[in-house]
Design a protein around this motif. Structure first.
Motif, PDB file in Angstrom:
ATOM      1  N   ILE A 133       0.871  -1.175   0.000  1.00 16.38           N
ATOM      2  CA  ILE A 133       0.000   0.000   0.000  1.00 16.38           C
ATOM      3  C   ILE A 133       0.905   1.221   0.000  1.00 16.38           C
ATOM      4  O   ILE A 133       1.855   1.293   0.785  1.00 16.38           O
ATOM      5  CB  ILE A 133      -0.912   0.026   1.239  1.00 16.38           C
ATOM      6  N   ALA A 134       0.618   2.176  -0.878  1.00 19.36           N
ATOM      7  CA  ALA A 134       1.411   3.403  -0.971  1.00 19.36           C
ATOM      8  C   ALA A 134       0.483   4.610  -0.788  1.00 19.36           C
ATOM      9  O   ALA A 134      -0.559   4.684  -1.434  1.00 19.36           O
ATOM     10  CB  ALA A 134       2.119   3.479  -2.324  1.00 19.36           C
ATOM     11  N   LEU A 202      -3.573  10.494  -1.825  1.00 20.95           N
ATOM     12  CA  LEU A 202      -3.490   9.395  -2.776  1.00 20.95           C
ATOM     13  C   LEU A 202      -3.254   8.096  -2.013  1.00 20.95           C
ATOM     14  O   LEU A 202      -2.474   8.071  -1.051  1.00 20.95           O
ATOM     15  CB  LEU A 202      -2.334   9.629  -3.759  1.00 20.95           C
ATOM     16  N   ALA A 203      -3.918   7.031  -2.420  1.00 25.23           N
ATOM     17  CA  ALA A 203      -3.662   5.697  -1.866  1.00 25.23           C
ATOM     18  C   ALA A 203      -3.668   4.699  -3.011  1.00 25.23           C
ATOM     19  O   ALA A 203      -4.613   4.678  -3.805  1.00 25.23           O
ATOM     20  CB  ALA A 203      -4.701   5.322  -0.820  1.00 25.23           C
ATOM     21  N   ILE A 204      -2.601   3.906  -3.129  1.00 30.01           N
ATOM     22  CA  ILE A 204      -2.471   2.919  -4.202  1.00 30.01           C
ATOM     23  C   ILE A 204      -2.346   1.535  -3.574  1.00 30.01           C
ATOM     24  O   ILE A 204      -1.567   1.340  -2.631  1.00 30.01           O
ATOM     25  CB  ILE A 204      -1.240   3.204  -5.084  1.00 30.01           C
ATOM     26  N   ARG A 208      -2.376  -1.781  -8.437  1.00 34.83           N
ATOM     27  CA  ARG A 208      -3.461  -2.104  -9.365  1.00 34.83           C
ATOM     28  C   ARG A 208      -4.665  -1.182  -9.221  1.00 34.83           C
ATOM     29  O   ARG A 208      -5.452  -1.049 -10.165  1.00 34.83           O
ATOM     30  CB  ARG A 208      -3.916  -3.553  -9.157  1.00 34.83           C
ATOM     31  N   ALA A 209      -4.839  -0.560  -8.064  1.00 31.59           N
ATOM     32  CA  ALA A 209      -5.991   0.313  -7.823  1.00 31.59           C
ATOM     33  C   ALA A 209      -5.522   1.555  -7.083  1.00 31.59           C
ATOM     34  O   ALA A 209      -4.660   1.477  -6.195  1.00 31.59           O
ATOM     35  CB  ALA A 209      -7.068  -0.409  -7.016  1.00 31.59           C
ATOM     36  N   ALA A 210      -6.077   2.702  -7.447  1.00 34.13           N
ATOM     37  CA  ALA A 210      -5.691   3.959  -6.818  1.00 34.13           C
ATOM     38  C   ALA A 210      -6.939   4.732  -6.410  1.00 34.13           C
ATOM     39  O   ALA A 210      -7.939   4.768  -7.151  1.00 34.13           O
ATOM     40  CB  ALA A 210      -4.847   4.803  -7.777  1.00 34.13           C
ATOM     41  N   LEU A 211      -6.881   5.347  -5.246  1.00 33.75           N
ATOM     42  CA  LEU A 211      -7.984   6.155  -4.734  1.00 33.75           C
ATOM     43  C   LEU A 211      -7.500   7.590  -4.604  1.00 33.75           C
ATOM     44  O   LEU A 211      -6.520   7.871  -3.903  1.00 33.75           O
ATOM     45  CB  LEU A 211      -8.431   5.622  -3.365  1.00 33.75           C
ATOM     46  N   VAL A 212      -8.175   8.514  -5.309  1.00 36.96           N
ATOM     47  CA  VAL A 212      -7.790   9.927  -5.278  1.00 36.96           C
ATOM     48  C   VAL A 212      -9.038  10.791  -5.121  1.00 36.96           C
ATOM     49  O   VAL A 212     -10.132  10.403  -5.554  1.00 36.96           O
ATOM     50  CB  VAL A 212      -7.050  10.341  -6.579  1.00 36.96           C
TER      51      VAL A 212
END
Length: 324
Positions: A133-134, A202-204, A208-212
């Motif tokens: 998780i980034a 931002l959360a990746i 494969r999936a990113a939330l912005v």
């Protein structure tokens, strides 16, 4: 069986006809304590009243304990049956939940309205995450409200062996509570670094999936969940590049070859872009007063009489890039 009852039972195995008083003497206990243990053994049918007179008789351990084990095995079987039934019920609910979601949830981009929808999405993504998780965790914009839910979820992810990377603002070093929160995450195995300012929350997840957020400054949080491979890869590249230049949480902050701190260089870049003191403060995660103090310091060092001139002089001296 209580520890006292077990001790008395073992003593009676060696001396089946001992009275309560004799057992008390042998064990060095009070008679009342032995009597209480004997009552417990009676409730478990490990001893019975004697047919030959006053006192109690010991039931054969093979008979008595075998019966107890059978009872426990039956209870374990009932628990296992309840567990299987619960698992089937959960699986059925998960299936129904997935079928009830709109077709848009499976598209490359899904819009999430409100804190509840965003929190639910974060919970699902974190639970399903397998490798890493980034996160960009900027200052106190309205969009960061949903990021506050990340820390306990990320601790759970770390316990499952998922790698967690957080990039925070340098200003957290001046906040006791914020610093304690990220240090707690680092103490559980998370990796935390800081930068002067960040572009957006931002959360990746698993690359494969990113939330912005749709608009980081909007009062009502709205976010977009992205699955498009190219878009997520670009956001991951931005994160990786930022991570490379970020300062580890445990490291001391240093000035660069031009004698600028990270925050001072960030202020010059933001001034050159024409941002106001309020916007600069928000992007740095500091108060407007602190933002103005930093601005005044760099203007004095440059000999600039205006904010615009400060940006121009910083570019001409090579302190910041002119590709802004």
């Amino acid at each position: 069986m209580s520890p006292d009852s077990e001790t008395v039972y073992q003593a009676m195995v060696k001396n089946p006809h001992a009275s309560a008083k004799e057992l008390a003497t042998e064990l060095g206990w009070s008679t009342e304590r032995v009597t209480g243990a004997l009552d417990g053994l009676g409730r478990l049918s490990l001893i019975r009243p004697s047919e030959d007179g006053p006192g109690r008789r010991l039931v054969s351990p093979e008979v008595a304990l075998g019966r107890l084990l059978s009872q426990q095995e039956a209870e374990l079987l009932r628990q296992q049956q309840r567990f299987v039934a619960s698992r089937l019920a959960v699986a059925r609910l998960v299936t129904e939940y997935g079928e009830s979601r709109s077709p848009a949830s499976h598209e490359d981009a899904r819009r999430l309205e409100g804190v509840d929808a965003i929190h639910s999405c974060i919970e699902e993504l974190t639970h399903a995450c397998e490798t890493e998780i980034a996160v960009f965790s900027p200052g106190s914009t309205p969009a960061t409200r949903y990021l506050k839910a990340l820390t306990p979820l990320h601790i759970d992810a770390l316990d499952r062996g998922v790698s967690v990377f957080h990039i925070c603002l340098e200003s957290i070093r001046n906040s006791t509570s914020a610093l304690a929160r990220v240090r707690g995450l680092a103490g559980r195995g998370g990796q935390v670094r800081t930068v002067p300012h960040l572009p957006t929350p931002l959360a990746i997840y698993d690359r494969r999936a990113a939330l912005v957020p749709v608009d980081p400054e909007a009062s009502e949080p709205t976010a977009v969940l992205l699955h498009c491979t190219g878009t997520v890869a670009a956001l991951q590249a931005l994160f990786d590049q930022t991570w490379t230049h970020a300062t580890p949480l445990h490291a001391d902050q240093r000035r660069d070859e031009d004698g600028l701190s990270g925050q001072e260089r960030a202020v010059l870049e933001l001034l050159a872009q024409g941002h106001t003191d309020e916007v600069v403060a928000r992007k740095l995660g500091v108060s407007v007063r602190t933002s103005r103090r930093i601005t005044a310091d760099v203007m004095a060092r440059l000999g600039a009489r205006s904010r615009f001139q400060a940006g121009a002089l910083a570019i001409s001296r090579g302190w910041i890039s002119d590709l802004l």
